[in-house]
Design a protein around this motif. Structure first.
Motif, PDB file in Angstrom:
ATOM      1  N   ILE A 214       1.239  -1.248  -0.159  1.00 57.50           N
ATOM      2  CA  ILE A 214      -0.131   0.166   0.190  1.00 57.50           C
ATOM      3  C   ILE A 214       0.919   1.445   0.057  1.00 57.50           C
ATOM      4  N   ASP A 215       1.739   1.424   1.001  1.00 53.60           N
ATOM      5  CA  ASP A 215       2.425   2.693   0.961  1.00 53.60           C
ATOM      6  C   ASP A 215       3.546   2.285  -0.212  1.00 53.60           C
ATOM      7  N   HIS A 216       4.227   1.499  -0.891  1.00 54.53           N
ATOM      8  CA  HIS A 216       5.348   1.770  -1.833  1.00 54.53           C
ATOM      9  C   HIS A 216       4.880   0.630  -2.204  1.00 54.53           C
ATOM     10  N   PRO A 217       4.446   0.686  -3.599  1.00 52.16           N
ATOM     11  CA  PRO A 217       3.580  -0.831  -4.187  1.00 52.16           C
ATOM     12  C   PRO A 217       4.977  -1.112  -5.263  1.00 52.16           C
ATOM     13  N   GLU A 218       5.690  -0.032  -5.450  1.00 48.63           N
ATOM     14  CA  GLU A 218       6.408  -0.206  -6.741  1.00 48.63           C
ATOM     15  C   GLU A 218       8.581  -0.537  -6.144  1.00 48.63           C
ATOM     16  N   VAL A 219       8.226  -0.698  -4.497  1.00 50.59           N
ATOM     17  CA  VAL A 219       9.239  -1.417  -4.176  1.00 50.59           C
ATOM     18  C   VAL A 219       8.387  -2.793  -4.104  1.00 50.59           C
ATOM     19  N   TYR A 220       7.318  -2.724  -3.752  1.00 46.04           N
ATOM     20  CA  TYR A 220       6.758  -4.071  -2.877  1.00 46.04           C
ATOM     21  C   TYR A 220       7.040  -5.148  -4.316  1.00 46.04           C
ATOM     22  N   ARG A 221       6.156  -4.940  -5.803  1.00 40.79           N
ATOM     23  CA  ARG A 221       6.967  -5.357  -6.978  1.00 40.79           C
ATOM     24  C   ARG A 221       8.351  -5.672  -7.137  1.00 40.79           C
ATOM     25  N   HIS A 222       9.391  -5.241  -6.661  1.00 41.78           N
ATOM     26  CA  HIS A 222      10.160  -5.161  -6.771  1.00 41.78           C
ATOM     27  C   HIS A 222      10.456  -6.386  -5.807  1.00 41.78           C
ATOM     28  N   PHE A 223      10.449  -6.479  -5.014  1.00 44.13           N
ATOM     29  CA  PHE A 223      11.038  -7.602  -3.439  1.00 44.13           C
ATOM     30  C   PHE A 223      10.152  -8.432  -3.958  1.00 44.13           C
ATOM     31  N   LYS A 224       8.655  -9.010  -4.560  1.00 49.65           N
ATOM     32  CA  LYS A 224       8.098 -10.359  -4.497  1.00 49.65           C
ATOM     33  C   LYS A 224       9.070 -10.636  -6.072  1.00 49.65           C
ATOM     34  N   ALA A 225       9.476  -9.764  -6.870  1.00 55.54           N
ATOM     35  CA  ALA A 225      10.426 -10.277  -8.132  1.00 55.54           C
ATOM     36  C   ALA A 225      11.469 -10.769  -7.384  1.00 55.54           C
ATOM     37  N   GLY A 226      12.044 -10.731  -6.245  1.00 52.48           N
ATOM     38  CA  GLY A 226      12.981 -11.634  -5.537  1.00 52.48           C
ATOM     39  C   GLY A 226      14.195 -10.842  -5.335  1.00 52.48           C
ATOM     40  N   HIS A 227      13.763  -9.341  -5.840  1.00 49.24           N
ATOM     41  CA  HIS A 227      14.801  -8.339  -5.624  1.00 49.24           C
ATOM     42  C   HIS A 227      15.223  -7.567  -4.805  1.00 49.24           C
ATOM     43  N   HIS A 228      15.089  -7.743  -3.065  1.00 48.60           N
ATOM     44  CA  HIS A 228      15.309  -7.804  -1.762  1.00 48.60           C
ATOM     45  C   HIS A 228      16.696  -8.378  -1.055  1.00 48.60           C
ATOM     46  N   VAL A 229      16.906  -9.409  -2.272  1.00 47.43           N
ATOM     47  CA  VAL A 229      18.462  -9.748  -2.142  1.00 47.43           C
ATOM     48  C   VAL A 229      19.052  -9.765  -3.277  1.00 47.43           C
ATOM     49  N   LEU A 230      20.692  -9.620  -3.538  1.00 45.55           N
ATOM     50  CA  LEU A 230      21.469  -9.200  -4.248  1.00 45.55           C
ATOM     51  C   LEU A 230      21.953 -10.415  -4.965  1.00 45.55           C
ATOM     52  N   ARG A 231      22.597 -10.314  -5.853  1.00 43.91           N
ATOM     53  CA  ARG A 231      22.672 -11.755  -7.132  1.00 43.91           C
ATOM     54  C   ARG A 231      24.470 -11.233  -7.470  1.00 43.91           C
ATOM     55  N   ARG A 232      25.404 -11.894  -7.755  1.00 42.65           N
ATOM     56  CA  ARG A 232      26.483 -11.411  -7.873  1.00 42.65           C
ATOM     57  C   ARG A 232      26.377 -12.118  -9.527  1.00 42.65           C
ATOM     58  N   THR A 233      25.732 -13.657  -9.409  1.00 37.49           N
ATOM     59  CA  THR A 233      25.538 -14.392 -10.982  1.00 37.49           C
ATOM     60  C   THR A 233      24.475 -14.615 -11.215  1.00 37.49           C
ATOM     61  N   ASP A 234      23.688 -15.291 -12.272  1.00 36.65           N
ATOM     62  CA  ASP A 234      22.281 -15.538 -12.249  1.00 36.65           C
ATOM     63  C   ASP A 234      21.615 -16.569 -12.205  1.00 36.65           C
ATOM     64  N   ARG A 235      22.361 -17.600 -11.051  1.00 39.37           N
ATOM     65  CA  ARG A 235      22.163 -18.766 -10.627  1.00 39.37           C
ATOM     66  C   ARG A 235      20.846 -19.135  -9.817  1.00 39.37           C
ATOM     67  N   PHE A 236      20.095 -19.415 -10.072  1.00 40.83           N
ATOM     68  CA  PHE A 236      19.603 -19.630  -9.040  1.00 40.83           C
ATOM     69  C   PHE A 236      19.405 -20.057  -6.909  1.00 40.83           C
ATOM     70  N   TRP A 237      20.576 -20.354  -6.969  1.00 40.91           N
ATOM     71  CA  TRP A 237      20.472 -20.334  -5.746  1.00 40.91           C
ATOM     72  C   TRP A 237      22.084 -19.526  -4.981  1.00 40.91           C
ATOM     73  N   SER A 238      22.111 -18.205  -5.564  1.00 38.41           N
ATOM     74  CA  SER A 238      22.836 -17.196  -5.216  1.00 38.41           C
ATOM     75  C   SER A 238      22.688 -15.125  -4.738  1.00 38.41           C
ATOM     76  N   GLY A 239      21.573 -15.999  -4.617  1.00 32.15           N
ATOM     77  CA  GLY A 239      21.227 -14.678  -3.725  1.00 32.15           C
ATOM     78  C   GLY A 239      21.663 -14.430  -2.248  1.00 32.15           C
TER      79      GLY A 239
END
Length: 322
Positions: A214-239
């Protein structure tokens, strides 16, 4: 004058996943004090290392050690429920004696063999009645064991390590919903262990994240897409947790050779010069890699999935059982 909203309201504060994990590991060590966990871990690790593990400081060792103890407890639980013989350090899976195994276990082994051979699908295995029977029998055994205080304590340890596993899965795979649910399950253990600051911070954090859509819908969409963690590679188990990345990159650069703590001083001018020079140093580093044809890369296989690590984990788990 017309009031304008502060820009600070657009900032979303998050609880550091790595330090939350450290606090939860310390909570497990605190709650299991005097239970014999320290002595059990000493069969694999040195005494001084175990002290750091139970305090939550030696994170990777603590995670591995707790998981091995949990595996050993599940082996004992299977023995109690299905009359499965304990494995030996000198026998392989094919040499294990299954003559006295429960009929359910034999059916489960046959189902597993068919699944490995490609004769069964994941959906058919999940819908199999064998798994339901195993789950029902394990629940009945746990209910019987809960009558004992000692058994109840160790079953509670299994529950805590299960929460830890779910949290690690959420961080590694970028699963936002699992991240929040696992932190919610950690709350009572933070309180019980006396980690009041993390109990309070985690409660406030969950309250804020529940209103994030409700408060930050754009941030929420990014977090739901898995962007609340960082990745150095595009592997599945690399968050990687954001605070872990800061520790691995920024703090390591500060404290390693050529960093601020190695003779340069920590004055304001030194800090500004060091921070502003980092992008240029990164460009030089990339250019030198292109020039020499030498690059930094990692193996496609995680080190904990190698055959040597699996064998070491098996031997150490059996040492705990003995």
């Amino acid at each position: 004058m017309k009031k304008t909203e502060s820009e600070l309201k657009q900032i979303v504060l998050r609880l550091g996943g790595f330090h939350t994990e450290m606090s939860f590991l310390g909570s497990i060590g605190r709650l299991m004090a005097g239970s014999g966990l320290h002595e059990v871990l000493e069969t694999v690790y040195a005494s001084n290392a175990v002290n750091h593990m139970l305090s939550g400081k030696a994170v990777s060792r603590a995670v591995r050690g707790f998981m091995m103890v949990e595996n050993a407890l599940h082996i004992l639980l299977m023995k109690e429920s299905f009359r499965v013989s304990l494995p030996s350090a000198h026998e392989t899976d094919t040499e294990a004696d299954s003559s006295e195994c429960d009929e359910i276990v034999e059916k489960a082994c046959e189902l597993y063999d068919r699944f490995v051979a490609g004769e069964e699908t994941t959906e058919s295995v999940e819908q199999s009645s064998i798994l339901s029977e195993i789950s029902t029998k394990l629940v009945a055994t746990k209910e019987k064991l809960c009558k004992s205080r000692t058994s109840s304590l160790w079953l509670n340890f299994c529950r805590m390590t299960n929460i830890l596993s779910k949290f690690l899965i959420a961080e590694r795979t970028g699963n936002w919903d699992l991240h929040l649910s696992s932190i919610q399950e950690m709350l009572p253990f933070f309180v019980a262990a006396g980690h009041n600051l993390y109990a309070k911070s985690a409660y406030v954090y969950l309250s804020m994240m529940q209103r994030l859509e409700i408060d930050h819908p754009e941030v929420y969409r990014h977090f739901k897409a898995g962007h609340h963690v960082l990745r150095r590679t595009d592997r599945f188990w690399s968050g990687l947790s954001t605070d872990l990345t800061i520790e691995q990159i920024l703090m390591r650069s500060v404290k390693s050779s050529g960093g601020l703590t190695r003779g340069r001083g920590m004055g304001e001018s030194q800090r500004a010069q060091w921070i502003l020079s980092m992008p240029a140093c990164a460009d030089y580093n990339s250019a030198m890699q292109d020039l020499t044809g030498v690059g930094y890369c990692t193996s496609d296989q995680h080190k904990e999935a190698t055959r040597a690590r699996k064998e070491r984990d098996r031997v150490d788990t059996l040492a705990i059982l003995e």
